[in-house]
Scaffold this active site. Structure first.
Site, PDB file in Angstrom:
ATOM      1  N   GLU A 182     -24.899  10.336  18.116  1.00  0.00           N
ATOM      2  CA  GLU A 182     -23.838   9.840  18.471  1.00  0.00           C
ATOM      3  C   GLU A 182     -23.760   9.081  19.582  1.00  0.00           C
ATOM      4  OE1 GLU A 182     -21.087   9.758  16.358  1.00  0.00           O
ATOM      5  OE2 GLU A 182     -21.814  11.358  15.154  1.00  0.00           O
ATOM      6  N   GLY A 184       2.685   4.508   1.200  1.00  0.00           N
ATOM      7  CA  GLY A 184       3.202   4.960   2.585  1.00  0.00           C
ATOM      8  C   GLY A 184       3.763   3.933   3.584  1.00  0.00           C
ATOM      9  N   PRO A 229       0.796  -1.121  -0.043  1.00  0.00           N
ATOM     10  CA  PRO A 229       0.068  -0.157   0.098  1.00  0.00           C
ATOM     11  C   PRO A 229       0.912   1.224   0.113  1.00  0.00           C
ATOM     12  CG  PRO A 229      -0.697  -1.396   1.744  1.00  0.00           C
ATOM     13  CD  PRO A 229       0.573  -1.957   1.231  1.00  0.00           C
TER      14      PRO A 229
END
Length: 665
Positions: free
Chosen positions: A464, A243, A241
């Site tokens: 939330e 990075g 991937p």
């Protein structure tokens, strides 16, 4: 004395410039104008036609040269006339030598016919048969040359300009650039002047680092391996991937290897001219073979290594395919040199050509994965070396708060934490700065001045709180870290979790995660008996999870043990689906059923704990940010807490990662 000798024997020679040629040409044109039979820089004095007739009657005129195209006449006096006082202002000899006689006067006239008739009458009346009258058309050599050469000069100038632009404007002149356009753009690493990265600077990646170190050892001590009949591998492909440190590994190879290291990108082979890519590949390998043993590193090799014929609807990729063919030939064809090793990096190995991936070209594929907890701790230690840290900073704590982060992400966290500490005027970077940096990177910048109505704020708080409640009551849901209703980035509120780092996931674990994700919308339904658009990111997440269960992982009883996932990426270029219309209907039905089941499950959980949900939402409205301790006060200890050594976040801490999960409202 030795230095003086060197200076005398090697004087600095002036660099040749193309502007010298332009200057010589200009001087030549000016010289041609001055020495080509003109009258130099001076102009003869101008007189009127009547005064000219007077000089003619006096017998002072030797010759009259009528210039028809300029409607002027040049008057030439006799030797005796030049000695008279009346002609003392007449033009004498010029300071420049001339191939023709110099006129003494210049006459301008209007109608040429009347002027000629007047001269003829005066000559006839005074019997001046020895006066010579001539007609001529005057031309300016400088103007003629300018008109003739100007188109060629413009064409050459535009050509030079375009060639310099297309060649990157490098030094050496346009001509040199044109002849060098097929040369390789690879940068030769110089270990004495370039910044040196070693394997000590590469934290984690133990398996990948070990394989790359072995390649370096091949070139340093080839006899160690060839004495047993082994061959040095021709290439290694770093896959992983973005990075994760593929290019960093290559930099470490350049720093450790005591052999020439050529570094370039796959896009450096691409040019607008046909055949340039293949020519640059040939030149690159020629340079490497001349300096063998050597290493070639091609970053982002998918720029030229894409499978031939794939996604080639227009037939316009022949140049890229020619470049790839030349690379294949150089890596494993007739006349290849075994002392040149090719390293390449890509995060799109699925689209590379099979001929490029085979053994004999890239003998090894080194997978560079995202770091685990231990490796993240090592990466933090590397990136925190130049940063002034607090003595109480715990690297293990930071590693556990950043699941799913790559090496580049961790470097960004360290830099952001240093900037936040500097903004607050601190002398050292502490734990709180790192937590704020993770919040800043994951969720974005806080927007406390965003205008939100009380009704909207109440809806966000219950949404939330619904996420927090359901995740707390389910065994396999990720443990909650922080819930906030402060707008951050594009989100109006967010619930952040610290997921367990699993290598395999079971259906019941995915079901609990989807149920927790649907807890926000379920809370709106339970409390207000209404739903809103605030659950967009929740719906996107659960839809992807449910579709993966049905079509990829074979976790659905109706579809069975089938997968429609193609790891080769071939299906990305097909317009047809790998299943029938009847199967598509079953897939859609099962995806909808799975999501609806978890939604109803979340509603039931919240209805059974409605009083606790309300208490949590009211506390969230009051404090805007709540932590794990607040849920423990309301719900009590979580009965199925994992013994994973996970660090608890106290109320004084500010946040953690959301790979985890971030809800956009």
């Amino acid at each position: 004395m030795a230095k003086e000798t060197n200076n005398n024997t090697n004087p600095k020679k002036p660099r040749f410039s193309s502007y010298w040629i332009y200057g010589i040409i200009l001087l030549f044109i000016i010289g041609m104008q001055l020495f080509s039979g003109g009258s130099g820089w001076s102009t003869p004095p101008e007189i009127t036609p009547s005064r000219m007739e007077q000089f003619l009657e006096d017998g002072d005129v030797e010759k009259i040269l009528i210039i028809n195209n300029t409607k002027s006449a040049k008057i030439f006096l006799t030797e005796e006339a030049l000695k008279k006082d009346v002609h003392k202002n007449a033009q004498g000899q010029t300071f420049l030598p001339s191939a023709s006689q110099v006129p003494q006067y210049l006459v301008k006239f209007g109608d040429a016919q009347n002027f000629e008739n007047g001269i003829s009458e005066t000559i006839d009346e005074n019997n001046l048969s020895d006066v010579e009258v001539k007609f001529d058309i005057e031309s300016n050599l400088f103007t003629d040359l300018l008109i003739t050469l100007l188109p060629f000069v413009l064409i050459i100038g535009i050509w030079i300009f375009l060639m310099r632009r297309m060649s990157g404007g490098a030094a050496g002149g346009a001509g040199g650039q044109i002849f060098n356009i097929g040369k390789s753009k690879a940068k030769l690493f110089d270990e004495k002047t370039d910044m040196k990265v070693t394997f000590k600077d590469v934290a984690g990646l133990e398996g990948a680092k070990e394989e790359v170190q072995e390649i370096v050892d091949f070139l340093k001590n080839p006899e160690k391996y060839t004495s047993l009949g082994g061959k040095i591998p021709k290439g290694a492909l770093l896959v992983g991937p973005p990075g994760t440190g593929k290019t960093l590994l290559a930099k470490a190879v350049a720093g450790e290897a005591k052999v020439p290291f050529f570094s370039l990108s796959g896009s450096d082979f691409v040019e607008m001219f046909v055949g340039v890519g293949a020519s640059r590949v040939r030149d690159l390998f020629k340079q490497a073979k001349d300096k063998s043993p050597a290493i070639i590193f091609i970053d982002e090799i998918d720029a030229i290594g894409r499978a031939r014929g794939k996604n080639n609807f227009t037939g316009s990729n022949d140049e890229r395919e020619n470049t790839l063919n030349q690379l294949l030939t150089e890596m494993d064809g007739f006349g290849t040199n075994t002392n040149v090793i090719v390293l390449a990096a890509t995060n799109r190995a699925d689209i590379l050509d099979k001929a490029l991936m085979r053994a004999g070209r890239f003998d090894r594929q080194i997978y560079v994965d995202l770091p685990d907890v231990r490796e993240r701790k090592e990466i933090f230690e590397v990136h925190l070396r130049p940063i002034k840290n607090s003595e109480s900073l715990d690297m293990e704590f930071l590693a556990k708060q950043t699941p799913g982060f790559s090496g580049a992400d961790i470097a960004n966290v360290c830099n952001e934490a240093a900037l936040i500490a500097a903004r607050k005027g601190k002398k050292a970077v502490d734990k709180q700065d790192f937590l704020d940096a993770v919040d800043r990177i994951v969720g974005g910048l806080e927007k406390k001045n965003k205008i939100i109505t009380p009704e909207e704020k109440k809806t966000i708080a219950f949404h939330e709180a619904g996420h927090a409640t359901v995740s707390w009551l389910l065994e396999h849901a990720a443990p909650l870290v922080k819930v906030t209703i402060v707008p951050r980035g594009q989100s109006l509120g967010a619930a952040w979790y610290l997921p367990e780092e699993r290598l395999i996931v079971r259906p019941e674990q995915m079901a609990d995660e989807m149920c927790a994700t649907m807890g926000g919308r379920a809370a709106e339904k339970v409390i207000f008996d209404k739903i809103s658009t605030g659950a967009l990111s929740d719906l996107e997440k659960v839809t992807k999870q449910a579709r993966a269960m049905v079509t990829i992982y074979g976790l659905n009883d109706e579809i069975g043990n089938l997968t429609y996932y193609d790891s080769s990426g071939q299906t990305d270029y097909n317009f047809s689906k790998p299943y029938s219309e009847e199967t598509a209907k079953v897939i859609d039905k099962e995806i909808s059923r799975i999501i609806e089941e978890q939604y109803q499950r979340a509603i039931k959980l919240l209805e059974d704990n409605k009083d606790k949900l309300t208490t949590l939402a009211e506390r969230l409205l009051e404090k805007e940010v709540i932590f794990k301790d607040d849920l423990e006060r309301i719900f009590g200890k979580r009965p199925f807490e994992k013994k994973s050594g996970m660090t608890e976040i106290k109320e004084s801490d500010s946040a953690t990662k959301e790979e985890e999960l971030q809800e956009k409202e």
